[in-house]
Scaffold this motif. Sequence first.
Motif, PDB file in Angstrom:
ATOM      1  N   ASN A 132      39.593  45.645  38.206  1.00 28.51           N
ATOM      2  CA  ASN A 132      39.281  45.699  39.631  1.00 28.51           C
ATOM      3  C   ASN A 132      39.286  44.321  40.291  1.00 28.51           C
ATOM      4  O   ASN A 132      39.096  44.219  41.503  1.00 28.51           O
ATOM      5  CB  ASN A 132      37.912  46.364  39.846  1.00 28.51           C
ATOM      6  CG  ASN A 132      37.922  47.821  39.416  1.00 28.51           C
ATOM      7  OD1 ASN A 132      38.906  48.522  39.609  1.00 28.51           O
ATOM      8  ND2 ASN A 132      36.831  48.267  38.830  1.00 28.51           N
ATOM      9  N   ASP A 133      39.515  43.277  39.503  1.00 23.56           N
ATOM     10  CA  ASP A 133      39.587  41.919  40.031  1.00 23.56           C
ATOM     11  C   ASP A 133      40.973  41.699  40.644  1.00 23.56           C
ATOM     12  O   ASP A 133      41.991  41.835  39.949  1.00 23.56           O
ATOM     13  CB  ASP A 133      39.345  40.922  38.894  1.00 23.56           C
ATOM     14  CG  ASP A 133      39.313  39.475  39.357  1.00 23.56           C
ATOM     15  OD1 ASP A 133      40.092  39.113  40.257  1.00 23.56           O
ATOM     16  OD2 ASP A 133      38.519  38.699  38.802  1.00 23.56           O
ATOM     17  N   PRO A 134      41.070  41.351  41.932  1.00 16.74           N
ATOM     18  CA  PRO A 134      42.388  41.178  42.564  1.00 16.74           C
ATOM     19  C   PRO A 134      43.272  40.154  41.858  1.00 16.74           C
ATOM     20  O   PRO A 134      44.498  40.329  41.799  1.00 16.74           O
ATOM     21  CB  PRO A 134      42.044  40.733  43.989  1.00 16.74           C
ATOM     22  CG  PRO A 134      40.662  41.253  44.230  1.00 16.74           C
ATOM     23  CD  PRO A 134      39.977  41.192  42.892  1.00 16.74           C
ATOM     24  N   HIS A 135      42.685  39.084  41.321  1.00 12.55           N
ATOM     25  CA  HIS A 135      43.489  38.075  40.624  1.00 12.55           C
ATOM     26  C   HIS A 135      44.082  38.649  39.336  1.00 12.55           C
ATOM     27  O   HIS A 135      45.245  38.375  38.995  1.00 12.55           O
ATOM     28  CB  HIS A 135      42.636  36.846  40.314  1.00 12.55           C
ATOM     29  CG  HIS A 135      42.089  36.174  41.545  1.00 12.55           C
ATOM     30  ND1 HIS A 135      42.887  35.497  42.432  1.00 12.55           N
ATOM     31  CD2 HIS A 135      40.820  36.107  42.031  1.00 12.55           C
ATOM     32  CE1 HIS A 135      42.145  35.017  43.419  1.00 12.55           C
ATOM     33  NE2 HIS A 135      40.886  35.367  43.200  1.00 12.55           N
ATOM     34  N   ALA A 138      46.889  40.955  40.323  1.00 13.94           N
ATOM     35  CA  ALA A 138      48.094  40.212  40.702  1.00 13.94           C
ATOM     36  C   ALA A 138      48.870  39.783  39.466  1.00 13.94           C
ATOM     37  O   ALA A 138      50.116  39.852  39.439  1.00 13.94           O
ATOM     38  CB  ALA A 138      47.706  39.007  41.550  1.00 13.94           C
ATOM     39  N   LEU A 158      50.290  42.663  45.591  1.00 14.60           N
ATOM     40  CA  LEU A 158      49.221  43.643  45.440  1.00 14.60           C
ATOM     41  C   LEU A 158      48.995  44.397  46.739  1.00 14.60           C
ATOM     42  O   LEU A 158      48.762  45.614  46.736  1.00 14.60           O
ATOM     43  CB  LEU A 158      47.943  42.939  44.993  1.00 14.60           C
ATOM     44  CG  LEU A 158      46.723  43.825  44.712  1.00 14.60           C
ATOM     45  CD1 LEU A 158      47.030  44.841  43.620  1.00 14.60           C
ATOM     46  CD2 LEU A 158      45.524  42.964  44.329  1.00 14.60           C
TER      47      LEU A 158
END
Length: 321
Positions: A132-135, A138, A158
Amino acid sequence: MPPEALDLTAALRPRLPSPLQPVEDERFSRHGIRLLLKRDDLIHPDLPGNKWRKLAPNLRAAGGRPLLTFGGAYSNHLRATAAAGRLLGFPTVGVVRGDELASRPLNPSLAQCAADGMRLVFVDRTTYRSKNDPHVLARILGAAAEGQAGGPEHSPRLADHYLVPEGGSNALAARGCTALGHELRQLADVVAVACGTGGTLAGLAAGLAPQQRAIGFPVLRGGFLAGETARIQQEAFGGRTGDWTLDERFHCGGYARSTPGLDAFAEEFEARHGLPVERLYVAKMLYGLATLAAEGAFPPGTTIAAVVTGRPDAPEPSKAP
């Protein structure tokens, strides 16, 4: 494509409402209980059961954008998402929990995902827990793009993808599953469903009439599902709603695990009723219901509707130690 432009009913022709089939089984009838099977497995050949009910509202919200979603190596949700992408013509990316080398050759479930055009990205369990971490996401999308035509300027972003959580369970999915409760209003006293991530139970319970109750049978161990179901209801409906409980005794050791007792029950049920029983979810629910009936958990005169959420096209479970 705007969400309202995607007419899933016209495009996929689901069978709704799904059939409700009475079953004469002495394990229930001798206690004065009437058993009905809610045949959600017949909704659609590629998006059966709760997969249709949970995915359909998310597909509309995606509006044709590529879907990014998550699952284990035998995930029914990944398979249904890949099929939806093939049928509706949009790209899908499946993030698979596990080592790629250990998963080669692909098992039948993942092979079908690949055949339907899903780009599979294998990640270790540590990375998966941070999905769930956007980084992290990505980086996962960057891995998914490796080997594709085009330079860095064509790398997927993303923001261009629509994210569907593991198992497809989010607020939209729960709202989609309220239709299951609506279809069963006034037709049963108790409605039973097998649970993986809690989205189906959350919506089902919300859609039932006040005098009805739902029982969920978790197929994973860990005791986390009550909190997760309540969280999904909070997100979807603003708080806990409907009369629902969980019986944690019938996971048989965890996901894709079985016992000789469960195997014998499922085989006998199939032979008696001519209905193939899906082992990972449906068998555990039916086994749990038969046990509860024998324990006297339901008063005589009770009508139970058992939701058949899928077909037996998944791999055979392994035996619990």
